[in-house]
Scaffold this active site. Structure first.
Site, short mmCIF file in Angstrom:
data_model
loop_
_atom_site.label_atom_id
_atom_site.label_comp_id
_atom_site.label_asym_id
_atom_site.label_seq_id
_atom_site.Cartn_x
_atom_site.Cartn_y
_atom_site.Cartn_z
N CYS A 63 1.34 -1.02 0.23
CA CYS A 63 0.09 -0.09 -0.23
C CYS A 63 1.32 1.40 0.00
CB CYS A 63 -0.96 0.12 1.22
SG CYS A 63 -1.76 -1.59 1.05
N ALA A 64 1.26 1.63 -0.86
CA ALA A 64 2.15 2.43 -1.09
C ALA A 64 1.96 3.64 -1.47
CB ALA A 64 3.30 1.95 -2.42
N ALA A 65 0.89 3.94 -1.52
CA ALA A 65 0.93 5.42 -1.84
C ALA A 65 1.51 6.50 -0.28
CB ALA A 65 -0.46 6.22 -2.51
N PRO A 66 1.39 8.11 -0.27
CA PRO A 66 2.17 8.86 -1.25
C PRO A 66 3.50 7.73 -2.08
CG PRO A 66 2.00 9.80 0.77
CD PRO A 66 2.03 8.23 0.73
N GLY A 67 4.21 7.42 -0.92
CA GLY A 67 5.68 7.16 -1.64
C GLY A 67 6.79 7.67 -0.91
N SER A 68 6.54 8.26 -0.23
CA SER A 68 8.12 8.24 1.12
C SER A 68 8.67 7.50 1.14
CB SER A 68 7.20 9.13 1.72
OG SER A 68 6.05 8.94 3.16
N CYS A 110 -0.46 3.62 11.31
CA CYS A 110 -0.32 5.66 12.31
C CYS A 110 -1.61 5.53 12.83
CB CYS A 110 -0.06 6.11 11.33
SG CYS A 110 -1.77 6.16 9.23
#
Length: 875
Positions: A194-199, A344
């Site tokens: 679940c990569a977005a937003p990519g940081s 989070c």
């Protein structure tokens, strides 16, 4: 009228002169009551925006009862939770300016910003003590302070510029933690589910590149996946700054991520018919980052709007999806590999309950790793062993207490023991039965099948359930421990193949017909709920996304190679089912979708095999044969005559792409590889010997292998090119350099900053410190093909070096760069006029530099996408 379908106001409303009910006058008392509930003056007609209320009684009651902090520290916990989140950022460890930026922070900003700190004991900015090599930094200024305080303007501009270039990444401090526990190496295949937003994806790419041998690409790769197409665009924009050939971005539901297993024994398989013989037979990963969507109450300091939206049902509604995603991630993980599960959120139903359920399902094939000795300076707390579940205002300590009509929403896996209790029957009226889990270990390799004992005795003897798994090995990061956000992290080590699993009764099973009523109940209970990604951004997932994918085969329950038999897998019906695209209808009007690829709305990925074009590129730039081009070039257009961009992929990405073709393109790829060559678009460019120019993103990778169309400029001439963008050959300070530029062929060329005081006569060794830019050699001048932001960044770096060497004032140099003298402007205008007289098409050259062509979804350089992406990332 592209937006007519989305408009809530129809033409007929204007014809009927319908009243606009959405707009209230300022004096409307109902408007005042809505917008200014806490206003002390009821007669004030000008209702002003009020800050978000930083309190919620339901939040206090819930977490006090769960005991996530002791009663003595509750006040300090809440006090910090109500304060704005300080800014944090990370230096790109693979950037060529990494050491320069770190030195600038240590020697410049740490001292100059200290005067702005009100608390004399606190530091203005400081490196995070637990992050290796001072590469991550924490600021005691919030984002709002950085924007509003004029004395912090230089630091704010520094952060914006370096973030845009990719030298730093602005990221919440606790969000940097999960990738550090993955133990990633350069040869690893890594999946970010679940990569977005990519940081975090950017962080993983940094790690594999930095640990690779200098001058060579890593043997591993990162596959970054996200469910939402728009979030994929944000992910692509974020990771594009990394300029990597080792990244694949996909668009799938994480719980249904394709296994991509090739059957080599079947002669009629698609890999034989398509001519692909991949070197890997299955897409499995050495490392998996499972940063799942969550309720996001750990981001309250950054997103205070969550205070008014929060309720206990948020965690309950997303629990099942989190379990499904985690199990799918483990099924894609190699034996011996490591997976990090993170959220989070502070809610144990989303954290410890999910971890316990994973261990129950996987038994002795999985170990919960004790990482308490890693990153010793990171303050963390152990996971909880017991917790309760709250639903509709009622606390439950065991699943047996849940009413029948709520058992479709409150499932056994939410409780510490995970037991299922059944009603008393006529055959057994005196005994209440609990489920004996087929695989029940405690997270250690020694554990296997363990019966639960007498559930009646357990239920009678205990007031509340206690989990038998070693959940203290999980870690909770609390806001008041290190002035950060909140986060939960668990690290798994896969010891053996996962057992075949069956869903327990009374649990929500997405995709089954019997689950429709249960699913509607979950959505009804959580209507209006916005689920925040594990990265803590403001991007949301709806719980209704659980409805999507009902026709997909449930591969998440078992290992990929145990999903279906070879006979079924090779059948056309099974492939059609496995490859079926799920169309999710979104609110808003219809938009035109591209259909030339397998996946609707996504351009195809095809290998670029036009040997004529490839050979012309190699000949024009003198590309050494040691740089592999054949088989490593892809494009997003089937028609090679109209290809505008050619992308370069590493060997690992090439292997995965060939495997994907062999299994019928199960992966929905939205971005792949590194943009290496772009077709010339100007009229003058069409007459150049080579139809393609080297892109600025791909230049650092190919530079060591280029032997033609390359020049080495002195510091002065290099700086002038960045300042004035276009310079005539005769106007260079070094006349010899100008003469060499004249002798170049028309088209793209590369200008390298010479390490000496004057331009080098011969080529020098290219290394990580080499600075080079792409230029266009016209008939009478050189024009820079680098955007304004990159030019500004390079000038900043050069000025710092010049300041160190000459002792000159950096600020004076900057003012000279930004404010070009009138005499210089007149010279440039005269040069432009001379170019026009000599037939040089300066307008086309400038459009070549500034014009960004939009070819496909892979290159999201549209202005509106970039603006929305940047705003979302910084919000």
């Amino acid at each position: 009228m592209g937006g007519r379908g989305r408009s809530r106001t129809q033409r007929r409303h204007f014809k009927e002169n319908r009243e606009n009910v959405w707009k209230r006058p300022k004096s409307d008392p109902s408007s005042e009551n809505i917008n200014n509930n806490n206003s002390s003056s009821s007669n004030n007609e000008n209702s002003h925006w009020q800050p978000f209320a930083t309190q919620n009684p339901a939040f206090d009651e819930y977490y006090k009862e769960q005991g996530i902090v002791s009663p003595e520290e509750w006040d300090s916990f809440m006090q910090v939770l109500r304060k704005p989140l300080p800014a944090a950022f990370r230096i790109n460890s693979s950037s060529q300016f990494c050491s320069d930026i770190r030195s600038q922070l240590e020697n410049d900003f740490m001292k100059s910003l200290q005067a702005e700190v009100t608390d004399g004991e606190a530091e203005a900015i400081r490196p995070l003590p637990w992050y290796p090599e001072n590469l991550a930094w924490h600021s005691n200024f919030s984002r709002m302070q950085l924007r509003k305080n004029q004395t912090l303007e230089r630091f704010h501009e520094f952060l914006k510029l370096e973030n845009e270039i990719g030298n730093i990444t602005r990221q919440e401090a606790v969000s940097m933690v999960p990738p550090l526990f993955l133990d990633v190496h350069s040869y690893h295949f890594v999946l970010d589910m679940c990569a977005a937003p990519g940081s975090k994806t950017f962080q993983l790419l940094e790690i594999i590149h930095r640990s690779a041998k200098e001058g060579s690409l890593p043997d591993g790769l990162v596959v970054a996946n996200d469910l939402d197409v728009q979030r994929c665009n944000l992910l692509i924009h974020q990771t594009k700054r990394m300029c990597t050939a080792n990244l694949i971005v996909t668009n799938h539901e994480a719980q249904h991520f394709p296994g991509c297993r090739s059957n080599r024994n079947c002669s009629s398989s698609s890999e034989s018919t398509m001519g692909f013989h991949p070197s890997i037979s299955q897409l499995i990963f050495d490392r998996v980052l499972c940063d799942v969507p969550c309720s996001g109450d750990g981001t309250l300091r950054k997103a205070p709007d969550i205070w008014r939206k929060w309720n206990p049902g948020l965690g309950n509604g997303i629990h099942n999806l989190q379990v499904q995603i985690a199990i799918r991630g483990l099924s894609l993980l190699k034996v011996g590999g490591r997976m990090v599960y993170s959220t989070c959120s502070m809610n144990p139903v989303e954290n410890e309950a999910v971890v316990a359920e994973i261990l129950r399902k996987c038994g002795g094939s999985l170990e919960l790793v004790d990482v308490s000795c890693e990153l010793p300076q990171l303050v963390r707390r152990p996971g909880l062993k017991k917790w309760k579940v709250r639903d509709k205002g009622t606390w439950f300590v065991s699943y047996k207490d849940v009413p029948k009509y709520r058992r479709s929403v409150i499932v056994p896996s939410m409780f510490p023991s995970g037991r299922i209790y059944v009603e008393r029957s006529e055959n057994n009226p005196d005994k209440e039965l609990g489920e004996k889990h087929e695989n029940c270990g405690n997270g250690n390799s020694k554990d296997g099948f363990q019966p639960l004992g007498d559930p009646v005795a357990l239920a009678d003897d205990l007031d509340e359930e206690v989990c038998n798994f070693p959940l203290e090995r999980c870690m909770r990061i609390m806001p008041h421990d290190q002035n950060s956000g909140a986060f939960f992290i668990a690290v798994f080590h896969k010891l053996s193949t996962l057992p075949a699993m069956q869903e327990k009764p009374n649990t929500l099973q997405v995709g089954s017909e019997s689950s429709t009523k249960q699913l509607n109940q979950v959505i009804e209970d959580t209507s209006g709920v916005e689920v925040i990604s594990g990265d803590g951004t403001d991007e949301k997932h709806s719980v209704a996304n659980l409805e999507a994918g009902t026709d997909e085969p449930d591969e998440a329950a078992v290992e990929p190679h145990l999903c279906i038999t070879s006979e079924v897998q090779n059948s056309e019906e099974a492939q059609a089912l496995d490859h079926k695209e799920i169309d999710v209808k979104k609110a808003g009007g219809k938009r035109k979708k591209q259909t030339q690829g397998k996946w609707k709305g996504v351009d195809p990925v095809v290998f670029f095999k036009d040997e004529g074009i490839v050979n012309s590129i190699k000949l024009f730039y003198g590309i050494d044969d040691a740089f592999p081009l054949s088989g490593h070039l892809v494009t997003r257009n089937n028609d090679t005559n109209h290809v505008k961009r050619i992308y370069y992929i590493s060997k690992s990405v090439k292997d995965v792409l060939e495997l994907n073709f062999s299994v019928g393109q199960q992966l929905k790829i939205t971005s792949i590889g590194l943009k290496m060559f772009e077709r010339q678009s100007s009229r003058e460019g069409s007459s150049a010997p080579c139809a393609f120019r080297i892109s600025s993103e791909g230049l650092p990778l190919i530079l060591p292998y280029v032997t033609k169309q390359i020049l080495y400029a002195s510091l002065v001439d290099f700086k002038h090119l960045l300042q004035y963008k276009t310079i005539k050959f005769a106007d260079f300070v070094d006349s010899e350099f100008g003469q060499k530029a004249t002798n170049l062929m028309l088209g793209c060329c590369i200008i390298v900053l010479s390490k000496g005081s004057k331009a080098s006569l011969d080529s020098t060794q290219v290394d990580l410190s080499t600075i080079a830019i792409g230029c266009w050699k016209g008939r009478a001048s050189l024009s820079v093909m680098v955007n304004a932001i990159e030019c500004q960044e390079l000038l900043e770096r050069l000025l710092i070096h010049m300041d160190a060497q000459n002792g000159s004032s950096v600020h004076e140099e900057k003012s000279h760069v930004k404010g070009v003298e009138v005499e210089d402007i007149n010279d440039i205008e005269r040069n432009v006029d001379m170019d026009a007289q000599n037939g040089s098409l300066m307008h086309d050259e400038k459009s070549l530099v500034k014009g960004v062509e939009v070819e496909d979804r892979n290159d999201i350089e549209r202005n509106e996408d970039m603006e929305s992406s940047i705003l979302a990332t910084r919000s």
